[in-house]
Design an enzyme around this catalytic site. Structure first.
Site, PDB file in Angstrom:
ATOM      1  N   HIS A   1      -5.838  -1.012   6.387  1.00 50.39           N
ATOM      2  CA  HIS A   1      -6.839  -0.018   6.751  1.00 50.39           C
ATOM      3  C   HIS A   1      -6.848   0.244   8.260  1.00 50.39           C
ATOM      4  O   HIS A   1      -6.876   1.381   8.722  1.00 50.39           O
ATOM      5  CB  HIS A   1      -8.199  -0.600   6.351  1.00 50.39           C
TER       6      HIS A   1
ATOM      7  N   ARG B   1      -6.814  11.197  -1.019  1.00 55.64           N
ATOM      8  CA  ARG B   1      -7.203   9.913  -1.633  1.00 55.64           C
ATOM      9  C   ARG B   1      -8.684  10.025  -1.981  1.00 55.64           C
ATOM     10  O   ARG B   1      -9.524  10.062  -1.076  1.00 55.64           O
ATOM     11  CB  ARG B   1      -6.972   8.763  -0.659  1.00 55.64           C
TER      12      ARG B   1
ATOM     13  N   GLU C   1       5.475   5.252  -7.505  1.00 50.50           N
ATOM     14  CA  GLU C   1       5.082   4.117  -6.668  1.00 50.50           C
ATOM     15  C   GLU C   1       5.615   2.803  -7.201  1.00 50.50           C
ATOM     16  O   GLU C   1       5.354   1.749  -6.634  1.00 50.50           O
ATOM     17  CB  GLU C   1       3.546   4.027  -6.616  1.00 50.50           C
TER      18      GLU C   1
ATOM     19  N   ASN D   1       4.428   3.348   0.164  1.00 51.67           N
ATOM     20  CA  ASN D   1       3.742   2.086   0.479  1.00 51.67           C
ATOM     21  C   ASN D   1       3.827   1.152  -0.720  1.00 51.67           C
ATOM     22  O   ASN D   1       4.236  -0.004  -0.611  1.00 51.67           O
ATOM     23  CB  ASN D   1       2.270   2.330   0.817  1.00 51.67           C
ATOM     24  N   ASP D   2       3.429   1.668  -1.870  1.00 52.27           N
ATOM     25  CA  ASP D   2       3.489   0.825  -3.060  1.00 52.27           C
ATOM     26  C   ASP D   2       4.917   0.676  -3.560  1.00 52.27           C
ATOM     27  O   ASP D   2       5.306  -0.387  -4.040  1.00 52.27           O
ATOM     28  CB  ASP D   2       2.584   1.394  -4.162  1.00 52.27           C
TER      29      ASP D   2
ATOM     30  N   CYS E   1       4.688  10.795   0.318  1.00 51.22           N
ATOM     31  CA  CYS E   1       3.354  10.772   0.919  1.00 51.22           C
ATOM     32  C   CYS E   1       2.949   9.388   1.424  1.00 51.22           C
ATOM     33  O   CYS E   1       1.840   9.217   1.903  1.00 51.22           O
ATOM     34  CB  CYS E   1       2.307  11.282  -0.065  1.00 51.22           C
TER      35      CYS E   1
HETATM   36  C1  PEP Z   1       1.510   4.845  -1.388  1.00 48.78           C
HETATM   37  O1  PEP Z   1       1.437   3.864  -2.134  1.00 48.78           O
HETATM   38  O2  PEP Z   1       2.497   5.089  -0.663  1.00 48.78           O
HETATM   39  C2  PEP Z   1       0.394   5.790  -1.330  1.00 48.78           C
HETATM   40  C3  PEP Z   1       0.494   6.935  -0.686  1.00 48.78           C
HETATM   41  O3  PEP Z   1      -0.755   5.418  -1.931  1.00 48.78           O
HETATM   42  P1  PEP Z   1      -1.817   4.403  -1.241  1.00 48.78           P
HETATM   43  O4  PEP Z   1      -1.329   4.071   0.142  1.00 48.78           O
HETATM   44  O5  PEP Z   1      -3.121   5.106  -1.266  1.00 48.78           O
HETATM   45  O6  PEP Z   1      -1.751   3.234  -2.192  1.00 48.78           O
HETATM   46 MG    MG Z   2      -0.195   3.744  -3.584  1.00 48.57          MG
END
Ligand code: PEP
Ligand code: MG
Length: 834
Positions: free
Chosen positions: A441, A548, A678, A701-702, A749
């Site tokens: 965060h 989000r 993801e 990210n995931d 994203c």
């Molecule tokens: C991701 O996982 O890359 C993503 C954009 O979703 P979040 O970061 O909200 O899990």
């Molecule tokens: Mg994600």
């Protein structure tokens, strides 16, 4: 002397304390009482009273009633479960009625993992047992004990100590119930008044419960003060249990030697040069005794009003995440429960500062005990608020707790969002944390604020002296400690250059981005709330590729209604003024639990009921959200994006729901529905998903977390969690190919989309649309304009052949060097054959 009747708090088999398989309880060191071998998994209140909780522990609850502390300890040696299998149903300071559920526990898990399920229920202080239940079966609410209550021993003393010694807590799990009972028992032969102080609080050392609430952990120092004829002997007795300072103490974590260059993971790109400012919030001293209830109450009210006014003033100029955090602080400052807790202390004659500190900390302790990242962040918010109010009470402005020199580089163990907020106000140059993750965060906030940030730099950074000049390079990922004059001037030159480029990038941000050979690259923004819309538009966002929606669902007691959601989505769509908007359905569950959803506790939340899985488990919530999205006008303004999809069944199910909602609302068309890629499963199945979806969006990210098997918040592994890892790139390539074959778009994203170094690779892999953090958009557009898509394809081809993220990064660095100055010279190593 009054009589207090206790009702059985557990169902099961009642047995005398001597039969508890633990000498501390069996020998009544923690107090007299009974035990229950439970057959039910909920602990109930044995009488009306006030909840007292231990710090960082969920396996025991104390109820304070009529001057009596009733300690209820579920199972034996359960402290070592670290709260797993337990769910606290009450908060510290809460008043409960007889029979109220206090704590839920998983009997099966305890039976497997705890030494024993037998649960002692003892009178830790304040009364003697007049009558007790006989051994045998008990049901919740049956007669349990009758206590002849006497006044509780004072938990604080104003006596001047005769002797003070510092000890170190030697117990593996800190000063929990058993050792606390041993400390109290060890003092019984003495008359001296003894207090133990730790973490800025003090407790009567004869009270097991008071000692537990100190929350002192293994290895921490506690200061023991004794007053009275046998003060020295009492402390000698303690020395038999607690380790003297600097002797048998567990090894103190050493700060490693400081190398001249410290490598770290990049959380927010950029460069900074400035003096080191270690982040520590000094504790503000408060008086326990007040000058009168009315006077202290008035002082607290005035201070709270001043803090709220200051927060509101800041909020007027804040945007995005900062705006949302300030709103959260304002809510906390107005919270009726917090105020009620504070007034309970004020009514006992405590000073305004003391009362406020007790109220915020008791609430914070409960949040910390919840073992939930977001709740820990709320606890840190409370700590901030505590300081702000205490500063006002001390006649200072509420703002930041520190004055920062210009360009300060903040060095911290880890930073929480609320602390980030204070940093922006002080206009710091950059941030470097010993721990933390690149997608945490705080990292997202730093990126949104355009503040260069490094994370996971290791403990060495914590040893850097205040004022030491630092060169922070969050382009390469290192921190130079006391750089040489030559290094300094190189960095300063680069910073000046970035500043000039930044201004030029912003001036061109509204223009579309097309590569030198004519490939159009769409640069959208990720949004987390309405407050960010205006700034991303100013940064040149062409739309929103990922809204989000969690901001609407978290930190509240009931889900947002369809109407509330529709209003919120509508104003975001209007703020984007016709630009496309992809709304992601709620990505909750797992590590983002919400109070109103009865999601089970999970051993491994990242692999559990999260994202679309949680939505499908609660179809009414999803239905409301889909209807709210569909109600945004003009019709079709929003696309629907589904998180954590693993196969086509998820998409088909949601599509059926969307179609039904479209019919109900009398709309003409089903909007575009896309899946987030993801997980490796969804990337591998991209051809099937592309056949079912209108667009795909890759959440790197995931995707990196699940592909590389690295928790996205893991501090030590953060540098290895690189979305440019060739394994992740291969999955991205598969998704891009599948989307092209079907003629639909595939965008990225995740945080990789904001990484300018990654853009050439992504374009080369066939990704022509990204959704990034607002502040990165102008630079991404400039980068796209300098590129040649043909060269990018060759670069991507070479990247896919690499076997480490490091090798891919090296290729990216070459490409960056050549992209500089709006020009890519032919690069021998990456030149295309034609
Ligand atoms: C991701 O996982 O890359 C993503 C954009 O979703 P979040 O970061 O909200 O899990
Ligand atoms: Mg994600």
């Amino acid at each position: 002397m009054s009589v207090l009747v206790l009702r059985a708090p557990l169902a099961g088999w009642c047995l005398p304390l001597e039969q508890v398989p633990d000498p501390v309880f069996a020998q009544r060191m923690a107090g007299d009482g009974l035990a229950v071998d439970p057959t039910g998994g909920v602990l109930h209140a044995p009488c009306d009273g006030e909840i007292v909780l231990m710090k960082n522990a969920k396996h025991a609850v104390t109820l304070r009633a009529a001057g009596v502390d009733i300690l209820m300890h579920v199972g034996i040696d359960t402290v070592q479960l670290g709260g797993q299998g337990f769910e606290l149903l009450v908060a510290a300071g809460e008043r409960v009625r007889t029979g109220a559920p206090l704590l839920r526990f998983d009997l099966d898990q305890l039976a497997r993992r705890a030494k024993s399920l037998v649960s002692p229920i003892v009178i830790a202080s304040g009364g003697g047992i007049a009558r007790r239940a006989a051994a045998g079966t008990v049901a919740v609410g049956d007669f349990f004990m009758e206590i002849a209550a006497v006044a509780a021993p004072s938990t604080s003393t104003t006596t001047v100590p005769d002797e003070t010694r510092v000890f170190v807590v030697p117990f593996d799990h800190g000063l929990h119930a058993r050792p606390a009972a041993q400390v109290a028992a060890a003092l019984r032969p003495f008359v001296a008044e003894v207090t133990l102080a730790a973490r800025g609080r003090s407790a009567n050392a004869r009270s097991t419960v008071a000692l537990m609430t100190l929350g002192a952990r293994c290895g921490e120092e506690v200061e023991a003060s004794a007053a009275g004829a046998d003060a020295r002997q009492a402390l000698d007795a303690l020395a038999m249990l607690l380790s003297p300072k600097a002797s048998a103490a567990p090894p103190v974590k050493e700060t490693p030697a400081i190398p001249p260059r410290i490598e770290a993971a990049i959380a927010s790109r950029g460069l900074a040069m400035g003096p080191c400012v270690p982040w520590t919030a000094p504790e503000i001293a408060v008086e326990e005794r007040g000058a009168g209830v009315a006077q202290e109450t008035q002082a607290l009210e005035t201070a709270l009003a001043a803090v709220v006014a200051a927060l509101e003033a800041l909020q007027r100029d804040a945007r995005g995440e900062m705006h949302a955090l300030l709103a959260a602080h304002i809510e906390l400052a107005r919270d009726p429960e917090l105020r009620e807790r504070a007034s309970a202390h004020l009514n006992r004659g405590h000073g305004a500062g003391h009362a406020w500190r007790q109220a915020t900390r008791a609430t914070g302790d409960v949040l910390l005990a919840l073992d939930d990242e977001r709740m820990r962040e709320r606890a840190a918010d409370l700590r901030d608020l505590e300081n702000q109010v205490l500063r006002v009470l001390a006649g200072k402005p509420p703002g930041t707790t520190r004055e920062f020199p210009p360009g300060a580089i903040i060095v911290a163990d880890d930073l929480l969002p609320s602390q980030m907020m204070a940093l922006e106000r002080a206009r710091v140059g950059g941030i470097c944390t010993a721990r933390g993750g690149t997608t945490s965060h705080a990292a997202i906030l730093a990126a949104a604020a355009g503040l260069p940030a490094l994370v996971a730099a290791g403990d060495a950074v914590l040893g850097i002296a205040e004022g030491t000049p630092l060169g922070l390079d969050a382009e390469h990922g290192w921190l130079d400690v006391d750089p040489s004059p030559a290094e300094r001037s190189t960095l300063e030159r680069k910073i000046a250059q970035r500043r000039t480029e930044g201004a030029a990038d912003l001036a061109a941000a509204a223009q579309p981005a097309t590569t030198r050979d004519g490939v159009r690259v769409t640069v959208n923004a990720n949004l987390g709330s309405f407050a960010e819309v205006a700034s991303v538009v100013a940064f040149g966002a062409e739309g929103c590729g990922l809204l989000r929606t969690e901001f609407l669902f978290l930190d509240r007691r009931a889900p947002p209604s369809e109407d509330e959601q529709a209003r919120e989505y509508q104003r975001i769509a209007e703020g984007l003024d016709g630009r496309p908007l992809a709304i992601r359905t709620m990505d909750i569950g797992g590590d983002k639990p919400i109070a109103y959803l009865p999601l089970p506790h999970e051993e491994n939340p990242a692999l559990g009921l999260r994202g679309i899985r949680a939505s499908l488990a609660h179809p009414q919530l999803l239905r409301d959200q889909l209807r709210a999205i569909l109600r945004v006008h003009p019709a079709g303004a929003c696309r629907i994006l589904l998180p954590m999809v693993t196969d086509v069944a998820d998409v088909r199910f949601v599509r059926t729901m969307v179609e039904a909602a479209v019919r109900e609302l009398g709309l003409a068309r089903v909007p575009s529905i896309g899946a987030m890629i993801e997980t490796p499963a969804s990337a591998l199945l991209a051809p099937s998903l592309a056949a079912e979806c209108d667009f795909l969006s890759i959440g790197t990210n995931d995707l990196s977390q699940y592909t590389l098997a690295i928790d996205r918040g893991h501090p030590q592994l953060a540098p290895r969690l690189d979305a440019l890892h060739p394994a992740v790139l291969r999955l991205i390539a598969m998704v891009a190919d599948a989307a092209h074959a079907r003629g639909i778009s595939a965008s990225v994203c995740g945080a990789l989309a904001s990484d300018v170094d990654a853009l050439p690779m992504l374009i080369g892999l066939g990704i022509h649309e990204v959704s990034a953090t607002g502040a990165a958009i102008p630079r991404l557009k400039r980068m796209a304009r300098t590129l040649d898509a043909g060269e990018c394809r060759e670069l991507a081809r070479r990247a896919l052949e690499q076997s480490t993220a490091q090798a891919v990064r090296e290729l990216a660095a070459v490409a960056r060097a050549h992209a500089r100055g709006h020009y890519i010279a032919p690069v021998p190593s990456i030149q295309s054959g034609g």
